[in-house]
Scaffold this motif. Sequence first.
Motif, PDB file in Angstrom:
ATOM      1  N   THR A 141       0.869  -1.177   0.000  1.00 48.20           N
ATOM      2  CA  THR A 141       0.000   0.000   0.000  1.00 48.20           C
ATOM      3  C   THR A 141       0.906   1.227   0.000  1.00 48.20           C
ATOM      4  OG1 THR A 141      -0.129   0.029   2.428  1.00 48.20           O
ATOM      5  CG2 THR A 141      -1.868  -1.186   1.256  1.00 48.20           C
ATOM      6  N   VAL A 142       0.293   2.400  -0.107  1.00 47.64           N
ATOM      7  CA  VAL A 142       1.074   3.640  -0.165  1.00 47.64           C
ATOM      8  C   VAL A 142       0.626   4.565   0.958  1.00 47.64           C
ATOM      9  CG1 VAL A 142       1.730   5.624  -1.581  1.00 47.64           C
ATOM     10  CG2 VAL A 142       1.304   3.402  -2.658  1.00 47.64           C
ATOM     11  N   ARG A 143       1.600   5.005   1.765  1.00 46.34           N
ATOM     12  CA  ARG A 143       1.313   5.963   2.831  1.00 46.34           C
ATOM     13  C   ARG A 143       0.943   7.327   2.236  1.00 46.34           C
ATOM     14  NH1 ARG A 143       5.861   2.966   4.809  1.00 46.34           N
ATOM     15  NH2 ARG A 143       5.520   2.159   6.923  1.00 46.34           N
ATOM     16  N   THR A 144       0.344   8.175   3.058  1.00 45.87           N
ATOM     17  CA  THR A 144      -0.074   9.494   2.575  1.00 45.87           C
ATOM     18  C   THR A 144       1.106  10.348   2.108  1.00 45.87           C
ATOM     19  OG1 THR A 144      -0.048  10.358   4.829  1.00 45.87           O
ATOM     20  CG2 THR A 144      -2.168   9.560   3.986  1.00 45.87           C
ATOM     21  N   ASN A 154      -3.553   3.560   5.186  1.00 52.01           N
ATOM     22  CA  ASN A 154      -3.093   3.871   3.832  1.00 52.01           C
ATOM     23  C   ASN A 154      -4.232   3.757   2.823  1.00 52.01           C
ATOM     24  OD1 ASN A 154      -0.578   4.069   5.005  1.00 52.01           O
ATOM     25  ND2 ASN A 154       0.185   2.150   4.163  1.00 52.01           N
ATOM     26  N   LEU A 155      -5.059   2.717   2.970  1.00 54.27           N
ATOM     27  CA  LEU A 155      -6.145   2.494   2.020  1.00 54.27           C
ATOM     28  C   LEU A 155      -7.188   3.603   2.069  1.00 54.27           C
ATOM     29  CD1 LEU A 155      -6.599  -1.357   2.428  1.00 54.27           C
ATOM     30  CD2 LEU A 155      -5.642  -0.139   0.458  1.00 54.27           C
ATOM     31  N   PRO A 179      -6.614   3.624  -2.462  1.00 58.61           N
ATOM     32  CA  PRO A 179      -7.043   2.227  -2.452  1.00 58.61           C
ATOM     33  C   PRO A 179      -6.216   1.302  -3.341  1.00 58.61           C
ATOM     34  CG  PRO A 179      -8.473   3.471  -3.888  1.00 58.61           C
ATOM     35  CD  PRO A 179      -7.521   4.468  -3.241  1.00 58.61           C
ATOM     36  N   GLN A 180      -5.266   1.843  -4.102  1.00 59.59           N
ATOM     37  CA  GLN A 180      -4.488   1.008  -5.018  1.00 59.59           C
ATOM     38  C   GLN A 180      -3.508   0.124  -4.254  1.00 59.59           C
ATOM     39  OE1 GLN A 180      -5.161   0.775  -8.300  1.00 59.59           O
ATOM     40  NE2 GLN A 180      -6.806   2.227  -7.880  1.00 59.59           N
ATOM     41  N   VAL A 181      -3.505  -1.183  -4.585  1.00 65.13           N
ATOM     42  CA  VAL A 181      -2.645  -2.138  -3.909  1.00 65.13           C
ATOM     43  C   VAL A 181      -2.024  -3.098  -4.918  1.00 65.13           C
ATOM     44  CG1 VAL A 181      -4.025  -2.093  -1.781  1.00 65.13           C
ATOM     45  CG2 VAL A 181      -4.466  -3.858  -3.489  1.00 65.13           C
ATOM     46  N   ALA A 182      -0.996  -3.777  -4.465  1.00 64.91           N
ATOM     47  CA  ALA A 182      -0.446  -4.944  -5.149  1.00 64.91           C
ATOM     48  C   ALA A 182      -0.338  -6.036  -4.100  1.00 64.91           C
ATOM     49  CB  ALA A 182       0.916  -4.638  -5.760  1.00 64.91           C
ATOM     50  N   ALA A 226      -7.694  -1.927  -7.071  1.00 66.07           N
ATOM     51  CA  ALA A 226      -8.176  -1.084  -5.982  1.00 66.07           C
ATOM     52  C   ALA A 226      -8.858  -1.956  -4.932  1.00 66.07           C
ATOM     53  CB  ALA A 226      -9.161  -0.044  -6.508  1.00 66.07           C
ATOM     54  N   ALA A 227      -8.507  -1.725  -3.676  1.00 67.94           N
ATOM     55  CA  ALA A 227      -9.136  -2.441  -2.558  1.00 67.94           C
ATOM     56  C   ALA A 227     -10.455  -1.749  -2.221  1.00 67.94           C
ATOM     57  CB  ALA A 227      -8.207  -2.453  -1.350  1.00 67.94           C
TER      58      ALA A 227
END
Length: 170
Positions: A39-42, A73-74, A78-81, A100-101
């Motif tokens: 996930t990606v932090r802000t 993060n979500l 919402p983009q995840v791998a 996207a989650a």
Amino acid sequence: MKDPMARLDERFSDPGASPVPWAAVRDALESAQLFWITTVRTDGRPHVTPLVAVWLDGALHFSTGAEEQKALNLAGNPQVALTTGCNRWDEGLDVIVEGAAERVTARADLERLATAWAAKWDGQWRFEASDSGFTHADGGEALVFAVHPAKILAFSKGTFAQTSYTAAAS
């Protein structure tokens, strides 16, 4: 997800390699004991952590506590791998699901997912469906997410083949 369309990327595949069959990819997603979620932090930094997940109805599902880093993060992105596979370079199959989650909140879906979690791990992961996600026997609560793949990548090793899958045209 209907059987998706496969495309072999010859730039990253051995000469004469064939696309990884969808059945092998689906089996890897269904049977994997562990996934790694990114996930990606802000502030833009990545966050990677292991988790358990269930492949059901063409989507990969996972759960997390509302205060865990991945849930925070979500809320912003919402983009995840989600990645699974083996740690050998010369054999095996690695699979990445990108998308996207999305929160799962329908009780019927949550009940099916709780049953799938219990079945996959012989009862070691037991959840009860609630109005907002899962509850644990200890009273803890978890949010549940579904990732409907935008893209799936499969990397076979030994005979190296990189295959991407996208949704089949309707």
